[in-house]
Design an enzyme around this catalytic site. Structure first.
Site, mmCIF file in Angstrom:
data_model
loop_
_atom_site.group_PDB
_atom_site.id
_atom_site.type_symbol
_atom_site.label_atom_id
_atom_site.label_comp_id
_atom_site.label_asym_id
_atom_site.label_seq_id
_atom_site.Cartn_x
_atom_site.Cartn_y
_atom_site.Cartn_z
ATOM 1 N N GLN A 30 -0.436 2.954 -5.814
ATOM 2 C CA GLN A 30 0.242 2.016 -6.734
ATOM 3 C C GLN A 30 -0.677 1.717 -7.921
ATOM 4 O O GLN A 30 -1.894 1.948 -7.837
ATOM 5 C CB GLN A 30 0.636 0.722 -5.998
ATOM 6 C CG GLN A 30 -0.412 0.205 -5.078
ATOM 7 C CD GLN A 30 0.155 -0.556 -3.877
ATOM 8 O OE1 GLN A 30 1.335 -0.989 -3.761
ATOM 9 N NE2 GLN A 30 -0.719 -0.782 -2.918
ATOM 10 N N ASP A 155 3.463 -9.023 5.033
ATOM 11 C CA ASP A 155 3.127 -9.530 3.693
ATOM 12 C C ASP A 155 3.090 -8.339 2.752
ATOM 13 O O ASP A 155 2.034 -7.895 2.309
ATOM 14 C CB ASP A 155 1.777 -10.239 3.732
ATOM 15 C CG ASP A 155 1.339 -10.689 2.348
ATOM 16 O OD1 ASP A 155 0.105 -10.779 2.106
ATOM 17 O OD2 ASP A 155 2.211 -10.929 1.487
#
Ligand code: SAM
Length: 283
Positions: A30, A155
């Site tokens: 990412q 998360d």
């Protein structure tokens, strides 16, 4: 002065002044950016989406951890999926009942760079003897692991890019398999005023695996568009409906000081607005 404009929604965005770029790289998984903003302190974004800021992270991390932990009451083994900034791990390790936390994070670079540039998030907990860090895709881990956990906390990023699989039925089936009897699963589920389909999709995919599936909410300023929803799932609805005196007693015994979480907020967070109740009623 450069500006950072979040890319989460088309036609609607929050904008930060970039007072200092601290780090930027393509991690291979990412695009990671950490910058400093005069209002929110150090800010981390992944793939153009705000992940966490120094100023408001306590709201999200306290509500994502202390609600399931105090509802369970005696969690010894916890699994965190994602959470590369270390905020969830920090809050989990504040509970004395915890004997081991396994954190499965796909991107080592997020951990490394957050330890360096967001040190207040992790505060050294990645070196805690109770913490075991696994670099892997969360969906693969829950499909293969033979361990069992009392609490699973997802998360993760939004359901785009590497985070997408963490909103799949396959992932939820894996989490169910890895939970001990009496266990609780929670996950970040976006801002339902803007991402209502995400909430409905989670209800459709998650509820077949658990007897009690709902959501609780908290307002996190940099998750724009209204309150953020946390998905909740367990096989015992009583865990979600504990009387306030029980929550107050457990919180007091935990000896944990918070800046957002209170037992009354814990209870109230499960009260959903009518438009969310209506959206979920059709399942
Ligand atoms: N609080 C943020 C939110 O609500 O959007 C999430 C913060 S945390 C930085 C998100 C983490 O999920 C990142 O460290 C990212 O690398 C990790 N992640 C994304 N997809 C993953 C996957 N498939 N398995 C494990 N970790 C993943």
């Amino acid at each position: 002065m450069t500006q950072y404009v979040e890319q989460l929604y088309s036609g609607y965005a929050q904008q930060f002044s970039v007072d200092e770029v601290l780090f930027e790289m393509d991690t291979g998984h990412q695009q990671l950016l950490i910058f400093r903003n005069r209002h929110f302190g150090r800010v981390m974004a992944l793939d153009g989406i705000i992940q966490t800021t120094e100023r408001d992270e306590f709201i999200y991390h306290e509500m994502m951890v202390h609600v399931p932990m105090l509802a369970h009451g005696d969690a010894k083994r916890v699994l965190i999926i994602g959470g590369g900034d270390g905020g969830i791990l920090r809050e989990v390790l504040r509970h004395q009942s915890v004997e081991q936390v396994t954190q499965v994070e796909i991107d080592q670079a997020v951990i490394d760079l957050c330890r360096l540039h967001l040190p207040e998030h992790s505060q050294g907990v990645f070196d805690d003897l109770r913490a075991r860090i696994v670099i892997a895709d969360g969906i693969d881990f829950v499909a293969r692991c033979n361990e069992r956990f009392d609490i699973i906390i997802s998360d993760c990023t939004d359901p785009v890019g590497p985070g997408e699989v963490l909103f799949s039925s396959e992932f939820y089936a894996g989490c169910k398999r890895c939970l001990n009897p009496g266990g609780v699963f929670v996950a970040q589920n976006g801002v339902p005023f803007m991402q209502l389909d995400e909430l409905k999709t989670t209800r459709r995919r998650l509820s077949p695996y658990f007897a009690d599936q709902t959501f609780y909410c908290a307002a996190v300023p940099t998750y724009i568009g209204g309150v953020m929803a946390f998905a909740w799932a367990s096989d015992n609805a009583e865990l979600r409906l504990l009387p306030l005196p029980v929550l107050q007693q457990r919180f007091s015994q935990s000896d944990i000081s918070t800046r957002y979480y209170t037992p009354a907020l814990h209870q109230g967070a499960f009260a959903l607005p009518r438009y969310l109740e209506d959206a979920l009623a059709s399942f």
